[in-house]
Design an enzyme around this catalytic site. Structure first.
Site, PDB file in Angstrom:
ATOM      1  N   SER A   1     -40.234 -22.940  -3.580  1.00 34.60           N
ATOM      2  CA  SER A   1     -39.388 -24.103  -3.350  1.00 34.60           C
ATOM      3  C   SER A   1     -39.232 -24.894  -4.639  1.00 34.60           C
ATOM      4  CB  SER A   1     -40.007 -24.985  -2.254  1.00 34.60           C
ATOM      5  OG  SER A   1     -39.161 -26.073  -1.956  1.00 34.60           O
ATOM      6  N   ASP A   2     -38.108 -25.587  -4.739  1.00 34.29           N
ATOM      7  CA  ASP A   2     -37.900 -26.464  -5.884  1.00 34.29           C
ATOM      8  C   ASP A   2     -37.093 -27.672  -5.440  1.00 34.29           C
ATOM      9  OD1 ASP A   2     -38.376 -26.553  -8.888  1.00 34.29           O
ATOM     10  OD2 ASP A   2     -36.267 -27.098  -8.761  1.00 34.29           O
ATOM     11  N   THR A   3     -37.386 -28.810  -6.033  1.00 34.75           N
ATOM     12  CA  THR A   3     -36.714 -30.060  -5.696  1.00 34.75           C
ATOM     13  C   THR A   3     -36.184 -30.708  -6.965  1.00 34.75           C
ATOM     14  OG1 THR A   3     -38.199 -30.425  -3.812  1.00 34.75           O
ATOM     15  CG2 THR A   3     -37.015 -32.342  -4.644  1.00 34.75           C
TER      16      THR A   3
END
Length: 195
Positions: free
Chosen positions: A75-77
């Protein structure tokens, strides 16, 4: 199933445990992928965050060789203001610059999540609008002095002190923290159907 989270973020660890609550004996291991997070010149913020989520999942898979048939979640934000990506601040001055930009404005938080088993990869993108109240220079200085902004996209954490600046949110709170729960549950269910 052998689930793996390609992250050492305590926030993502906690959220993934929540996402899997309805599965009997749900558990997962952690690996720490190391990828180049430099944006490509031609990619949009959406393309960038989705690419990083997939690359983190793939890097996590490479680190999971000791696990039988791993299913790896990455995941990446990112925080986006006027099509500009605000990543993690490089120092305190950079954190102050970002918080000054966000003050009194609405920005977008994009969180991408990807799940791979090496043969197939599924991904989702979650977009959330976050509005900040007006921040004084004293607010910004005190927040940066707390140290909290230094490892967070956009130089703030909504789940802690930075939540004091959030006037409103339209979308997924958990995605702003770092892992969209609904989309993650969809991916887990999708992968389970494939096995």
């Amino acid at each position: 199933m052998a689930w793996v989270l390609a992250s050492t973020s305590p926030r993502r660890k906690e959220l993934l445990a929540q996402a899997g609550f309805s599965q009997a004996d749900f558990s997962f291991q952690l690996v720490a992928p190391d990828i180049d997070e430099t944006p490509w010149l031609t990619e949009t913020p959406q393309q960038y965050v989705c690419r990083l989520a997939v690359e983190k999942a793939q890097a996590g898979l490479a680190l999971s060789g000791h696990i039988i048939a791993p299913k790896v979640l990455g995941s990446d934000t990112i925080v986006v203001l006027n099509d500009q990506i605000l990543g993690k601040p490089i120092d305190q001055d950079d954190a102050k610059r970002m918080l000054t930009l966000l003050s009194g404005k609405t920005h977008e938080v994009m969180t991408a999540v990807a799940l791979t088993d090496g043969e197939q990869t599924f991904s989702r993108l979650c977009r959330t609008l976050v509005s900040f109240c007006d921040l004084s220079a004293a607010d910004i200085d005190a927040y940066v002095a707390s140290g909290e902004p230094m490892d967070k996209a956009g130089a703030y954490g909504i789940q802690a002190l930075g939540g004091c600046f959030v006037q409103s949110i339209s979308g997924s709170y958990s995605a702003v923290v770092g892992l969209p729960l609904v989309e993650t549950r969809e991916l887990l269910a999708c992968m389970m159907q494939q096995t």
